[in-house]
Design a protein around this motif. Structure first.
Motif, PDB file in Angstrom:
ATOM      1  N   UNK A  18       0.838  -1.197   0.000  1.00 58.14           N
ATOM      2  CA  UNK A  18       0.000   0.000   0.000  1.00 58.14           C
ATOM      3  C   UNK A  18       0.874   1.247   0.000  1.00 58.14           C
ATOM      4  N   UNK A  19       1.911   1.251   0.834  1.00 55.29           N
ATOM      5  CA  UNK A  19       2.782   2.424   0.922  1.00 55.29           C
ATOM      6  C   UNK A  19       3.488   2.691  -0.409  1.00 55.29           C
ATOM      7  N   UNK A  20       3.964   1.655  -1.073  1.00 51.88           N
ATOM      8  CA  UNK A  20       4.617   1.824  -2.377  1.00 51.88           C
ATOM      9  C   UNK A  20       3.640   2.351  -3.419  1.00 51.88           C
ATOM     10  N   UNK A  24       3.630   6.022  -5.464  1.00 54.80           N
ATOM     11  CA  UNK A  24       3.477   6.127  -6.913  1.00 54.80           C
ATOM     12  C   UNK A  24       2.300   7.035  -7.273  1.00 54.80           C
ATOM     13  N   UNK A  25       1.169   6.805  -6.624  1.00 61.74           N
ATOM     14  CA  UNK A  25      -0.060   7.523  -6.990  1.00 61.74           C
ATOM     15  C   UNK A  25      -0.028   9.003  -6.642  1.00 61.74           C
ATOM     16  N   UNK A  26       0.668   9.385  -5.595  1.00 66.31           N
ATOM     17  CA  UNK A  26       0.676  10.788  -5.180  1.00 66.31           C
ATOM     18  C   UNK A  26       1.743  11.629  -5.881  1.00 66.31           C
ATOM     19  N   UNK A  27       2.526  11.011  -6.761  1.00 63.79           N
ATOM     20  CA  UNK A  27       3.501  11.791  -7.525  1.00 63.79           C
ATOM     21  C   UNK A  27       2.806  12.855  -8.368  1.00 63.79           C
ATOM     22  N   UNK A  28       1.702  12.494  -8.997  1.00 64.93           N
ATOM     23  CA  UNK A  28       0.994  13.446  -9.859  1.00 64.93           C
ATOM     24  C   UNK A  28       0.397  14.587  -9.050  1.00 64.93           C
ATOM     25  N   UNK A  29      -0.081  14.317  -7.849  1.00 61.69           N
ATOM     26  CA  UNK A  29      -0.606  15.386  -6.981  1.00 61.69           C
ATOM     27  C   UNK A  29       0.527  16.317  -6.569  1.00 61.69           C
ATOM     28  N   UNK A  30       1.654  15.745  -6.189  1.00 62.61           N
ATOM     29  CA  UNK A  30       2.801  16.565  -5.785  1.00 62.61           C
ATOM     30  C   UNK A  30       3.248  17.459  -6.935  1.00 62.61           C
ATOM     31  N   UNK A  31       3.276  16.911  -8.137  1.00 61.80           N
ATOM     32  CA  UNK A  31       3.666  17.693  -9.312  1.00 61.80           C
ATOM     33  C   UNK A  31       2.651  18.795  -9.590  1.00 61.80           C
ATOM     34  N   UNK A  32       1.383  18.479  -9.468  1.00 62.64           N
ATOM     35  CA  UNK A  32       0.314  19.441  -9.728  1.00 62.64           C
ATOM     36  C   UNK A  32       0.432  20.675  -8.838  1.00 62.64           C
ATOM     37  N   UNK A  33       0.847  20.466  -7.593  1.00 58.09           N
ATOM     38  CA  UNK A  33       0.940  21.565  -6.630  1.00 58.09           C
ATOM     39  C   UNK A  33       2.376  22.016  -6.369  1.00 58.09           C
ATOM     40  N   UNK A  34       3.345  21.366  -7.012  1.00 58.82           N
ATOM     41  CA  UNK A  34       4.739  21.742  -6.819  1.00 58.82           C
ATOM     42  C   UNK A  34       5.207  21.527  -5.396  1.00 58.82           C
ATOM     43  N   UNK A  35       4.729  20.455  -4.759  1.00 64.34           N
ATOM     44  CA  UNK A  35       5.068  20.195  -3.358  1.00 64.34           C
ATOM     45  C   UNK A  35       5.245  18.692  -3.151  1.00 64.34           C
ATOM     46  N   UNK A  36       6.490  18.261  -3.036  1.00 62.09           N
ATOM     47  CA  UNK A  36       6.786  16.847  -2.844  1.00 62.09           C
ATOM     48  C   UNK A  36       6.921  16.482  -1.367  1.00 62.09           C
ATOM     49  N   UNK A  37       6.535  17.401  -0.481  1.00 62.94           N
ATOM     50  CA  UNK A  37       6.593  17.112   0.950  1.00 62.94           C
ATOM     51  C   UNK A  37       5.208  16.773   1.514  1.00 62.94           C
ATOM     52  N   UNK A  38       4.237  16.502   0.639  1.00 61.73           N
ATOM     53  CA  UNK A  38       2.888  16.188   1.116  1.00 61.73           C
ATOM     54  C   UNK A  38       2.909  14.886   1.922  1.00 61.73           C
ATOM     55  N   UNK A  39       2.015  14.789   2.868  1.00 68.49           N
ATOM     56  CA  UNK A  39       2.009  13.669   3.813  1.00 68.49           C
ATOM     57  C   UNK A  39       1.958  12.297   3.152  1.00 68.49           C
ATOM     58  N   UNK A  43       4.741   9.703   4.532  1.00 69.94           N
ATOM     59  CA  UNK A  43       4.237   8.805   5.562  1.00 69.94           C
ATOM     60  C   UNK A  43       5.181   7.622   5.748  1.00 69.94           C
ATOM     61  N   UNK A  44       5.379   7.244   6.995  1.00 75.10           N
ATOM     62  CA  UNK A  44       6.246   6.112   7.302  1.00 75.10           C
ATOM     63  C   UNK A  44       5.449   4.809   7.299  1.00 75.10           C
ATOM     64  N   UNK A  45       6.162   3.721   7.183  1.00 77.57           N
ATOM     65  CA  UNK A  45       5.538   2.407   7.240  1.00 77.57           C
ATOM     66  C   UNK A  45       4.881   2.194   8.607  1.00 77.57           C
ATOM     67  N   UNK A  46       5.518   2.670   9.662  1.00 76.69           N
ATOM     68  CA  UNK A  46       4.954   2.532  11.003  1.00 76.69           C
ATOM     69  C   UNK A  46       3.636   3.289  11.114  1.00 76.69           C
TER      70      UNK A  46
END
Length: 171
Positions: A18-20, A24-39, A43-46
């Motif tokens: 799920x984490x992997x 992958x899926x949130x890369x497009x959201x990060x690009x859309x907003x120019x922010x790769x620090x989104x939660x 998010x950690x595996x823990x």
């Protein structure tokens, strides 16, 4: 003959997959907003394992591969907070996101705890907004998070509890 996608509760051993997929899926959201620090990208595996233990997490599987997921939990006021609806990019556009969301809604309604469903997305995420509106969600608020991002909160009222649904669905 092709395999069908099944939706079922996530297992503890699904956490890494799920984490992997989430990354992958949130890369497009990060690009859309120019922010790769989104939660979802940090998010950690823990932290994900804690969500698996405390909330309702569903996965969509194509054979043994996890190709989608969604999470939800119900707050004390009866608001079911739904988040991290993800579908593998190659599986998008075939209704899987809607199936995952409806299955989670049904599960939370069956448990008799949810009075309303609530989720959020960014203001530029038109595909997400279209899906949520199609499924009956309406915008209830907009919060300016930064000069590049406003979060739109959408809600819909949960139906009265009905007969239990088969938690494993396939198509």
């Amino acid at each position: 003959m092709g395999m069908s996608v099944t939706i079922s509760p996530a297992r503890e051993d699904d956490a890494e997959r799920i984490l992997k997929l989430q990354f992958l899926c949130y890369q497009s959201e990060a690009e859309l907003y120019g922010d790769y620090s989104i939660e979802p990208l940090t998010q950690t595996l823990e932290a994900l394992r804690a969500e698996l233990a405390s909330g309702s997490v569903l996965v969509a599987r194509l054979g043994d591969e996890v190709v989608g997921s969604v999470r939800g939990s119900v707050e004390d006021d009866g608001s079911a907070v739904i988040g991290k609806l993800i579908v593998h990019p190659r599986m998008q556009g075939h209704g899987l996101g809607g199936r995952l969301l409806r299955t989670l809604e049904d599960l939370l309604a069956e448990q008799g705890r949810a009075k309303r469903y609530r989720l959020f997305t960014g203001h530029r995420s038109e595909t997400n907004l279209r899906l949520y509106r199609k499924l009956g969600y309406e915008a209830v608020s907009r919060e300016q998070v930064s000069n590049r991002l406003s979060l739109i909160t959408l809600e819909k009222i949960a139906p009265a509890p009905t007969e239990p649904t088969n938690l494993v669905t396939s198509a």
